[in-house]
Design a protein around this motif. Sequence first.
Motif, PDB file in Angstrom:
ATOM      1  N   GLY A 115       0.815  -1.295  -0.285  1.00 55.19           N
ATOM      2  CA  GLY A 115      -0.225   0.355  -0.038  1.00 55.19           C
ATOM      3  C   GLY A 115       0.804   1.551  -0.333  1.00 55.19           C
ATOM      4  N   TYR A 116       2.370   1.184   0.537  1.00 55.74           N
ATOM      5  CA  TYR A 116       3.407   2.223   0.867  1.00 55.74           C
ATOM      6  C   TYR A 116       3.344   3.245  -0.599  1.00 55.74           C
ATOM      7  N   VAL A 117       3.343   2.138  -1.894  1.00 58.56           N
ATOM      8  CA  VAL A 117       3.824   1.840  -2.839  1.00 58.56           C
ATOM      9  C   VAL A 117       2.305   2.377  -4.470  1.00 58.56           C
ATOM     10  N   ALA A 118       1.067   2.903  -3.168  1.00 60.97           N
ATOM     11  CA  ALA A 118       0.087   2.633  -4.397  1.00 60.97           C
ATOM     12  C   ALA A 118      -0.398   2.348  -4.948  1.00 60.97           C
ATOM     13  N   ILE A 119      -0.682   0.507  -4.499  1.00 66.08           N
ATOM     14  CA  ILE A 119      -0.819  -0.710  -4.664  1.00 66.08           C
ATOM     15  C   ILE A 119      -2.513  -0.533  -3.925  1.00 66.08           C
ATOM     16  N   VAL A 120      -3.690  -0.923  -4.614  1.00 59.64           N
ATOM     17  CA  VAL A 120      -3.970  -1.769  -3.556  1.00 59.64           C
ATOM     18  C   VAL A 120      -4.188  -3.150  -3.363  1.00 59.64           C
ATOM     19  N   ASP A 121      -3.732  -3.543  -2.249  1.00 59.98           N
ATOM     20  CA  ASP A 121      -3.795  -4.864  -2.032  1.00 59.98           C
ATOM     21  C   ASP A 121      -4.907  -5.158  -1.150  1.00 59.98           C
ATOM     22  N   LEU A 122      -4.775  -6.548  -0.149  1.00 63.05           N
ATOM     23  CA  LEU A 122      -6.246  -6.677   0.470  1.00 63.05           C
ATOM     24  C   LEU A 122      -6.316  -6.014   2.072  1.00 63.05           C
ATOM     25  N   THR A 123      -5.009  -5.578   2.118  1.00 67.80           N
ATOM     26  CA  THR A 123      -5.092  -4.490   3.519  1.00 67.80           C
ATOM     27  C   THR A 123      -4.944  -3.396   3.208  1.00 67.80           C
ATOM     28  N   MET A 124      -4.438  -3.115   2.050  1.00 64.02           N
ATOM     29  CA  MET A 124      -5.329  -1.214   1.592  1.00 64.02           C
ATOM     30  C   MET A 124      -6.728  -1.057   1.328  1.00 64.02           C
ATOM     31  N   ALA A 125      -6.870  -2.361   0.910  1.00 61.35           N
ATOM     32  CA  ALA A 125      -8.565  -3.036   0.779  1.00 61.35           C
ATOM     33  C   ALA A 125      -9.286  -1.937   1.814  1.00 61.35           C
ATOM     34  N   PRO A 128     -13.716  -4.531   8.805  1.00 64.56           N
ATOM     35  CA  PRO A 128     -12.730  -4.609   7.265  1.00 64.56           C
ATOM     36  C   PRO A 128     -11.317  -5.595   7.978  1.00 64.56           C
ATOM     37  N   LEU A 129     -11.011  -5.299   9.247  1.00 66.64           N
ATOM     38  CA  LEU A 129      -9.406  -5.779   9.635  1.00 66.64           C
ATOM     39  C   LEU A 129      -9.798  -7.013   9.485  1.00 66.64           C
ATOM     40  N   ILE A 130     -10.289  -7.522  10.497  1.00 61.09           N
ATOM     41  CA  ILE A 130     -10.307  -8.974  10.561  1.00 61.09           C
ATOM     42  C   ILE A 130     -11.058  -9.301   9.674  1.00 61.09           C
ATOM     43  N   SER A 131     -11.568  -9.004   9.187  1.00 62.38           N
ATOM     44  CA  SER A 131     -12.112  -9.911   7.415  1.00 62.38           C
ATOM     45  C   SER A 131     -10.744 -10.512   7.086  1.00 62.38           C
ATOM     46  N   ILE A 132      -9.909  -9.322   6.746  1.00 66.01           N
ATOM     47  CA  ILE A 132      -8.944  -9.763   5.829  1.00 66.01           C
ATOM     48  C   ILE A 132      -8.097 -10.362   6.877  1.00 66.01           C
ATOM     49  N   ALA A 133      -7.912 -10.031   8.250  1.00 65.08           N
ATOM     50  CA  ALA A 133      -6.472 -11.005   8.617  1.00 65.08           C
ATOM     51  C   ALA A 133      -7.806 -13.181   8.849  1.00 65.08           C
ATOM     52  N   VAL A 134      -8.425 -12.768   8.750  1.00 64.93           N
ATOM     53  CA  VAL A 134      -9.595 -13.961   8.547  1.00 64.93           C
ATOM     54  C   VAL A 134      -9.006 -14.167   6.787  1.00 64.93           C
ATOM     55  N   ILE A 135      -8.831 -13.843   5.760  1.00 67.90           N
ATOM     56  CA  ILE A 135      -9.313 -13.861   4.484  1.00 67.90           C
ATOM     57  C   ILE A 135      -6.938 -14.503   4.639  1.00 67.90           C
ATOM     58  N   MET A 173      -3.137 -21.184   5.428  1.00 65.96           N
ATOM     59  CA  MET A 173      -4.149 -22.352   5.964  1.00 65.96           C
ATOM     60  C   MET A 173      -3.787 -23.484   4.626  1.00 65.96           C
ATOM     61  N   GLY A 174      -4.112 -22.741   3.054  1.00 69.27           N
ATOM     62  CA  GLY A 174      -3.486 -22.697   2.043  1.00 69.27           C
ATOM     63  C   GLY A 174      -2.602 -23.260   1.161  1.00 69.27           C
ATOM     64  N   LEU A 175      -1.458 -22.775   1.889  1.00 69.07           N
ATOM     65  CA  LEU A 175      -0.327 -22.988   1.312  1.00 69.07           C
ATOM     66  C   LEU A 175       0.271 -23.926   1.879  1.00 69.07           C
ATOM     67  N   THR A 176      -0.060 -24.248   3.901  1.00 67.05           N
ATOM     68  CA  THR A 176       0.450 -25.449   4.326  1.00 67.05           C
ATOM     69  C   THR A 176      -0.112 -26.298   3.953  1.00 67.05           C
ATOM     70  N   ALA A 177      -0.981 -26.587   3.636  1.00 72.04           N
ATOM     71  CA  ALA A 177      -1.550 -28.096   3.130  1.00 72.04           C
ATOM     72  C   ALA A 177      -0.962 -28.019   1.777  1.00 72.04           C
ATOM     73  N   LEU A 178      -0.807 -27.128   0.647  1.00 73.76           N
ATOM     74  CA  LEU A 178       0.336 -27.463   0.005  1.00 73.76           C
ATOM     75  C   LEU A 178       1.241 -28.164   0.349  1.00 73.76           C
ATOM     76  N   GLN A 179       1.723 -27.556   0.873  1.00 74.62           N
ATOM     77  CA  GLN A 179       2.910 -27.540   1.582  1.00 74.62           C
ATOM     78  C   GLN A 179       3.485 -29.582   2.157  1.00 74.62           C
ATOM     79  N   LYS A 180       2.339 -29.891   2.459  1.00 74.82           N
ATOM     80  CA  LYS A 180       2.349 -31.252   3.593  1.00 74.82           C
ATOM     81  C   LYS A 180       2.399 -31.989   2.498  1.00 74.82           C
TER      82      LYS A 180
END
Lengths: 237, 240
Positions: free
Chosen positions: A181-191, A205-212, A218-225
């Motif tokens: 967000g510091y360089v003007a990109i809209v990512d999840l946090t910036m949204a 919104p903050l709790i929402s993105i935290a969940v996302i 968790m998806g990445l971890t499952a993929l790694q496993k």
Amino acid sequence: MGFYNSSVFCLSFAERFQMTFIEDDRWKQFALGLGNTLLITFFAAILGIIIGVTVAVLKVYCYQSGKLKPVDILLNIYLTVIRGTPTLVQLLIMYFIIMKSLNGTVIAIIAFGINSGAYAAEIVRAGILAVDKGQTEAGRSLGLSAWTTMESIVLPQAIKNILPALGNEFITLLKETSIVGYVAIVDLTMAATRVQTRTYDAMFPLISIAVIYLVLVMGLTALQKKLERRLASSDRR
Amino acid sequence: MIDVKNLVKSYNGLTVLNGINEFIEKGEKVVIVGPSGSGKSTFLRCLNLLEKPTDGEIWFEGQQINSKECDINKLRQKMGMVFQHFNLFPHLTVIQNITLAPLKLKLQTKEQAEENAVRLLNIIGLADKANEYPQMLSGGQKQRIAIVRALAMNPDVMLFDEPTSALDPEMVGEVLELMKKLAEDGMTMVVVTHEMGFAREVATRVLFMDEGQIKEQAPPKEFFENPKNPRLKDFLSKVL
């Protein structure tokens, strides 16, 4: 501040959901942010792996053969600088000084790729060094070149050993992209920040993105496993 | 076939090999014995340049292998090596272990390489293990497969670096048996070992190494029955 906090405080969950996601199609902000977060993470991870493996292999080659001293010194400078400065500072330098002309997302991918590459390089290097020296000797004694031995004998074994550490690195990367967000990109946090400035509700919104983020990790971890299990097929007893 | 001239190897001032001259002819079975730390393994590993000689020359089939012009990868294809700890590739199946080098070097097609691997596995009676991973095998089986892996390159000489030292006693026999068979088929062999029985039975020449030098060499009968060097006498009295 107190005025809007107390006003949103008495809203119900449904009302806050409505306000954060549905009104003015605000979910589109989150979708856009999520897309950018994933895009930057994915390509930065690929760039990181490419840089990491290349740097690691070169460093091991320099170390074992005693050749290419200048390359080794350059690589050490790269590792020291990247690991010794904050990612955010690197991103800002990249954005404001080095590559002003490029698209912000591309700059973020390059900055995170270079950053992640330095950490991946050390992980991969440790993995390579952990493979028994006898494996290299066996490969070389069969007449295979140093590179073929590395690519078909040492690296596959190294990758298997370092997969947990490498997975960690990319999980960190995913979360670290929240500074773009510091360089003007809209990512999840910036949204989330953007929506918050419209609705005066920071919590939802903050709790929402935290969940996302959590679900993504968790998806990445499952993929790694899953990958670890597949690569462990030669260890079946 | 292998000609070693004044070979010297030192690590940080510690001299491990101190001026070795040796000529090994085609078809010879040379067994190297000696106390540990005498430089036997280092000598063997210098022959295919796993260790870089500090000084001296090593010639193999008319080429000096420790010169800049020499393509060592090419020459190593003709020098099979067997290690104390087998060094099978754990991430590959038995048959992949055997076919890896011929395929990567594009010496054979996949069919040829696999056919050859199965033929070799049949000789050692392990064809049924072709698709197993090394982890599933006993030490003796691993070492026999390591030997076969080297043979798959059709080498002109086989170097053995203490091939039975890491084996359980009951498995030493099967590996030595295979090595004997190889010797009978006329393979040129250089073997570093502590198996005096094997030296006596198979060697055409036995070398005694101590303090980085070849102190004595003779055909096995003379070597064991009539040793001259006092160090060798001492060594034999301990191991026999």
